[in-house]
Write an enzyme that holds these catalytic residues in place. Structure first.
Site, PDB file in Angstrom:
ATOM      1  N   GLU A 103      12.940   6.377  10.244  1.00  0.00           N
ATOM      2  CA  GLU A 103      13.867   6.817   9.973  1.00  0.00           C
ATOM      3  C   GLU A 103      14.613   8.038  10.756  1.00  0.00           C
ATOM      4  O   GLU A 103      13.775   8.049  11.784  1.00  0.00           O
ATOM      5  CB  GLU A 103      12.730   7.337   8.500  1.00  0.00           C
ATOM      6  CG  GLU A 103      12.301   6.124   8.239  1.00  0.00           C
ATOM      7  CD  GLU A 103      12.215   7.199   6.215  1.00  0.00           C
ATOM      8  OE1 GLU A 103      10.885   7.363   6.558  1.00  0.00           O
ATOM      9  OE2 GLU A 103      12.555   6.508   5.650  1.00  0.00           O
TER      10      GLU A 103
ATOM     11  N   ASP B 269       2.277  18.745  -7.736  1.00  0.00           N
ATOM     12  CA  ASP B 269       2.213  16.983  -8.168  1.00  0.00           C
ATOM     13  C   ASP B 269       1.520  17.095  -6.922  1.00  0.00           C
ATOM     14  O   ASP B 269       0.131  15.912  -7.254  1.00  0.00           O
ATOM     15  CB  ASP B 269       3.883  17.179  -7.514  1.00  0.00           C
ATOM     16  CG  ASP B 269       4.133  16.406  -8.178  1.00  0.00           C
ATOM     17  OD1 ASP B 269       3.404  15.321  -9.196  1.00  0.00           O
ATOM     18  OD2 ASP B 269       5.527  15.241  -7.987  1.00  0.00           O
TER      19      ASP B 269
ATOM     20  N   LYS C 267       3.759  -1.803  15.752  1.00  0.00           N
ATOM     21  CA  LYS C 267       2.706  -2.898  15.259  1.00  0.00           C
ATOM     22  C   LYS C 267       2.443  -2.807  13.839  1.00  0.00           C
ATOM     23  O   LYS C 267       3.328  -2.901  13.099  1.00  0.00           O
ATOM     24  CB  LYS C 267       1.371  -2.586  16.481  1.00  0.00           C
ATOM     25  CG  LYS C 267       1.750  -2.861  17.233  1.00  0.00           C
ATOM     26  CD  LYS C 267       0.351  -1.676  18.507  1.00  0.00           C
ATOM     27  CE  LYS C 267      -0.824  -1.953  18.673  1.00  0.00           C
ATOM     28  NZ  LYS C 267      -1.992  -1.878  18.947  1.00  0.00           N
TER      29      LYS C 267
ATOM     30  N   CYS D 192       0.569  10.163   7.161  1.00  0.00           N
ATOM     31  CA  CYS D 192       0.403   8.950   8.005  1.00  0.00           C
ATOM     32  C   CYS D 192       0.541   9.133   9.262  1.00  0.00           C
ATOM     33  O   CYS D 192      -0.522   7.856  10.114  1.00  0.00           O
ATOM     34  CB  CYS D 192       1.777   8.120   7.896  1.00  0.00           C
ATOM     35  SG  CYS D 192       3.324   9.419   7.730  1.00  0.00           S
TER      36      CYS D 192
ATOM     37  N   GLU E 216       3.576   6.340  -8.682  1.00  0.00           N
ATOM     38  CA  GLU E 216       2.615   7.694  -9.939  1.00  0.00           C
ATOM     39  C   GLU E 216       2.222   8.396  -9.512  1.00  0.00           C
ATOM     40  O   GLU E 216       2.212   9.447 -10.704  1.00  0.00           O
ATOM     41  CB  GLU E 216       2.306   6.161 -10.393  1.00  0.00           C
ATOM     42  CG  GLU E 216       1.026   5.593  -9.283  1.00  0.00           C
ATOM     43  CD  GLU E 216      -0.178   5.253 -10.435  1.00  0.00           C
ATOM     44  OE1 GLU E 216      -0.322   3.992  -9.716  1.00  0.00           O
ATOM     45  OE2 GLU E 216      -0.555   5.029 -11.543  1.00  0.00           O
TER      46      GLU E 216
ATOM     47  N   ASN F 117       1.680  11.274  -0.821  1.00  0.00           N
ATOM     48  CA  ASN F 117       1.849  12.763   0.610  1.00  0.00           C
ATOM     49  C   ASN F 117       3.138  13.974   0.319  1.00  0.00           C
ATOM     50  O   ASN F 117       2.649  14.940   0.970  1.00  0.00           O
ATOM     51  CB  ASN F 117       1.001  12.277   1.420  1.00  0.00           C
ATOM     52  CG  ASN F 117       2.254  11.754   2.264  1.00  0.00           C
ATOM     53  OD1 ASN F 117       3.109  10.360   1.274  1.00  0.00           O
ATOM     54  ND2 ASN F 117       1.293  10.895   3.647  1.00  0.00           N
TER      55      ASN F 117
HETATM   56  P1  NDP Z   1       0.481   2.456  -1.349  1.00  0.00           P
HETATM   57  O1  NDP Z   1       0.386   1.465  -0.249  1.00  0.00           O
HETATM   58  O2  NDP Z   1      -0.513   2.759  -2.703  1.00  0.00           O
HETATM   59  O3  NDP Z   1       2.345   2.476  -2.379  1.00  0.00           O
HETATM   60  C1  NDP Z   1       3.190   3.465  -1.722  1.00  0.00           C
HETATM   61  C2  NDP Z   1       3.949   2.782  -2.951  1.00  0.00           C
HETATM   62  O4  NDP Z   1       4.576   1.339  -3.047  1.00  0.00           O
HETATM   63  C3  NDP Z   1       3.924   3.817  -4.271  1.00  0.00           C
HETATM   64  O5  NDP Z   1       4.772   4.212  -4.697  1.00  0.00           O
HETATM   65  C4  NDP Z   1       3.028   2.279  -4.917  1.00  0.00           C
HETATM   66  O6  NDP Z   1       3.684   2.681  -7.018  1.00  0.00           O
HETATM   67  C5  NDP Z   1       4.288   1.313  -4.502  1.00  0.00           C
HETATM   68  N1  NDP Z   1       3.674   0.182  -4.559  1.00  0.00           N
HETATM   69  C6  NDP Z   1       2.323  -0.242  -5.016  1.00  0.00           C
HETATM   70  N2  NDP Z   1       1.837  -1.498  -4.538  1.00  0.00           N
HETATM   71  C7  NDP Z   1       3.180  -2.281  -4.645  1.00  0.00           C
HETATM   72  C8  NDP Z   1       4.036  -3.885  -4.892  1.00  0.00           C
HETATM   73  N3  NDP Z   1       2.960  -4.476  -5.306  1.00  0.00           N
HETATM   74  N4  NDP Z   1       5.352  -3.923  -5.189  1.00  0.00           N
HETATM   75  C9  NDP Z   1       6.549  -2.195  -5.215  1.00  0.00           C
HETATM   76  N5  NDP Z   1       5.622  -1.134  -4.627  1.00  0.00           N
HETATM   77  C10 NDP Z   1       4.218  -1.258  -4.697  1.00  0.00           C
HETATM   78  O7  NDP Z   1       0.657   3.794  -0.822  1.00  0.00           O
HETATM   79  P2  NDP Z   1      -0.067   5.551  -1.284  1.00  0.00           P
HETATM   80  O8  NDP Z   1       0.903   6.327  -2.186  1.00  0.00           O
HETATM   81  O9  NDP Z   1      -1.452   5.528  -1.279  1.00  0.00           O
HETATM   82  O10 NDP Z   1       0.983   6.438   0.550  1.00  0.00           O
HETATM   83  C11 NDP Z   1      -0.899   6.276   1.258  1.00  0.00           C
HETATM   84  C12 NDP Z   1       0.013   5.167   1.824  1.00  0.00           C
HETATM   85  O11 NDP Z   1       0.934   5.908   2.805  1.00  0.00           O
HETATM   86  C13 NDP Z   1      -1.308   5.945   2.982  1.00  0.00           C
HETATM   87  O12 NDP Z   1      -1.559   4.231   4.124  1.00  0.00           O
HETATM   88  C14 NDP Z   1       0.081   6.452   4.298  1.00  0.00           C
HETATM   89  O13 NDP Z   1      -0.528   6.123   6.294  1.00  0.00           O
HETATM   90  C15 NDP Z   1       1.343   5.950   4.103  1.00  0.00           C
HETATM   91  N6  NDP Z   1       2.583   6.849   4.479  1.00  0.00           N
HETATM   92  C16 NDP Z   1       3.461   6.411   5.252  1.00  0.00           C
HETATM   93  C17 NDP Z   1       4.046   7.312   5.755  1.00  0.00           C
HETATM   94  C18 NDP Z   1       5.297   6.901   7.076  1.00  0.00           C
HETATM   95  O14 NDP Z   1       5.813   7.650   7.075  1.00  0.00           O
HETATM   96  N7  NDP Z   1       4.466   5.450   8.333  1.00  0.00           N
HETATM   97  C19 NDP Z   1       4.142   8.768   5.429  1.00  0.00           C
HETATM   98  C20 NDP Z   1       3.787   8.463   4.538  1.00  0.00           C
HETATM   99  C21 NDP Z   1       2.164   7.954   3.707  1.00  0.00           C
HETATM  100  P3  NDP Z   1       2.002   3.528  -6.833  1.00  0.00           P
HETATM  101  O15 NDP Z   1       1.561   4.694  -6.001  1.00  0.00           O
HETATM  102  O16 NDP Z   1       2.739   3.627  -7.998  1.00  0.00           O
HETATM  103  O17 NDP Z   1       1.174   2.640  -7.096  1.00  0.00           O
END
Ligand code: NDP
Length: 484
Positions: free
Chosen positions: A458, A93, A451, A283, A178, A152
């Protein structure tokens, strides 16, 4: 298609398909092979998920916490028994090496289920004596919670959100990214096999629009998002229209400060773990590595040698230490940051280009030195195997520069002087800090950002606050004292 699930969604205790939803192709990023195809949730699917969760949650809230915990513990055991196959799926995946997924993904999810299973029966209210009268409080579930995951750590995120939600009497509707839709379905399947009543853990696939439909539904009481800061802003704003509870686990550009007196091999090891685990797609990564001038050259020499020894390759091979990044779009994004780093004058120590010859999304682990605070690669989250090394001279300077960012997820310090270690972390603006370590996130520990990196925590006992609400009950034992 070697990883095709039984159906796209898991709702009300079973796999559900509706192929009228837009297709989402799942690609193994090491080879470009199509491994599965799922369909985005249609409005009818979303409605089934919401209706079944709302129905099931009411019953679940009345189940004794110790019984809820028993089911979650059983699921944790099943996850551990199936760790190998779950890890293989996570590797397909995400592209993360099997060496990592067998120790950091399903196992971490099982830890969360086990931890919250044990914590559930310990959650109690308080009594406030008021002379004749008294008040007692009840910790109640919030109701239907929506979890939205990043790509991730799909298994871990599905469990880190699901475990506390379920333990404290809520229902969870989880929308995976997705890009990585497969693993959460397995978690749903296992939870129900372990005895979880139907409807309590539903998985629906889709892009942001599906997430948005869930977040704005009046039946939803809470939204927990793991994603980027821009997505966090949107989802937080949508949740606010219904005054919903939120947990926002967002991005970062975290500092790792290495002092002259640090154990050099440990500091190099920490910097490698802070930048190259999961091909840099973590992240909390410490992507701004501040190295004190006295050890700079020695540090860089060891860093270069150890980085160049990293075994990049097919993530299914147990000897592989680093796999591809998650997809072609992410690879292009990371490569463009590498080009910006070169153009803005950072000194390339190693890496700096795509690796491998096939269709895989491999990037050579990359280290830049002589990075300055104003460079793009020191300011923006890259989310790939790119480390920026910056110089510093004094502790005060390092702390001030470490804090000069909108993010506040994590931070680390390597020093032989523990008093300094504590002093420095006390002044760092970050939710999760490490002294002489990096990126360790056991379930006992609160995890989350300050910030722009997020709201809420969590894991740990802190999650009780984020998945329950307090009801206070005033009990009058006398006559009503009314002036009318
Ligand atoms: P995104 O912000 O692109 O997407 C996160 C999720 O939100 C996906 O399931 C996405 O769907 C969904 N999403 C996007 N737009 C919307 C919307 N308007 N309304 C509701 N849901 C929405 O992040 P990534 O998947 O690219 O992941 C990387 C990011 O996640 C990095 O910035 C990373 O730092 C952060 N992250 C933070 C962590 C933490 O615990 N602090 C841990 C892991 C990652 P879809 O993918 O289908 O667009």
């Amino acid at each position: 298609m070697i990883a095709q699930p039984k159906a796209s969604h898991f709702i009300d205790g079973q796999y559900v398909e509706d192929s009228s939803g837009a297709a989402i192709d799942v690609i193994f990023p090491a080879t470009g092979e199509l491994i599965a195809r799922v369909h985005e949730a249609t409005p009818a699917i979303i409605e089934r998920a919401l209706a079944s969760a709302a129905r099931a949650q009411k019953e679940w809230a009345r189940v004794k916490p110790v019984e809820r915990g028993r089911i979650l513990r059983r699921a944790a055991d099943m996850i551990r028994e199936r760790n190998q196959s779950l890890s293989e799926l996570e590797t397909l995946d995400t592209g993360k090496p099997i060496q990592e997924t067998t120790v950091a993904d399903a196992t971490s999810g099982a830890d969360a289920l086990e931890y919250f299973a044990g914590l559930a029966p310990t959650v109690t209210g308080e009594t406030m004596p008021l002379g004749r009268d008294f008040v007692y409080t009840i910790r109640e579930p919030l109701g239907v919670c929506v979890g939205i995951g990043a790509w991730n750590y799909p298994t871990q995120i599905a469990c880190w959100k699901g475990a506390p939600a379920l333990a404290f009497g809520n229902a969870m509707i989880f929308k995976p990214s997705e890009t990585t839709p497969l693993c959460a379905l397995k978690i749903a399947e296992i939870l129900h096999e372990a005895g979880l009543p139907a409807g309590l853990y539903n998985v629906v696939q889709g892009r942001g629009t599906v997430g948005a439909a869930l977040v704005t539904d009046p039946r939803v009481a809470k939204v927990s998002l793991t994603g980027s800061v821009p997505t966090g802003r949107k989802v937080y704003a949508m949740a606010a229209t219904g005054i919903r509870n939120v947990t926002m686990e967002l991005g970062g550009k975290s500092p790792l400060i290495i002092f002259d007196d640090a154990h050099i091999e440990n500091a190099v090891g920490g910097a490698l773990m802070a930048n190259f685990y999961s091909a840099g797609q973590v992240c909390s990564n410490g992507t701004r590595v501040f190295v004190q001038k006295g050890i700079k050259e020695k540090f860089l020499q060891r860093l270069k040698a150890r980085t160049e020894a990293i075994r990049l390759g097919d993530p299914r091979d147990p000897d592989t230490q680093m796999g591809p990044v998650v997809n072609a779009a992410q690879m292009e994004k990371v490569l463009s940051y590498i080009e910006i780093g070169k153009k803005e004058g950072a000194r390339l120590i190693t890496g700096g280009q795509r690796a491998g010859t096939n269709a895989g999304c491999f990037i050579a682990p990359t280290v830049f030195a002589d990075v300055t605070d104003d460079m793009t690669i020191a300011r923006e989250e890259i989310f790939g195997p790119v480390m920026a090394v910056l110089d510093f001279e004094t502790e005060e300077e390092a702390v001030a520069r470490a804090n000069a960012t909108e993010f506040g997820l994590s931070a680390g310090v390597f020093t032989g002087d523990l008093a300094r270690g504590h002093r420095v972390v006390a002044n760092l603006e970050a939710g999760s800090c490490w002294i002489n370590a990096y990126n360790l996130t056991p379930v006992e520990t609160p995890f989350g950002g300050s910030k722009q990196s997020g709201v809420g925590r969590e894991n740990s006992k802190a999650a009780i606050e984020h998945y329950t609400q307090i009801k206070s009950v005033y009990v009058n034992l006398g006559d009503v004292d009314a002036p009318y």
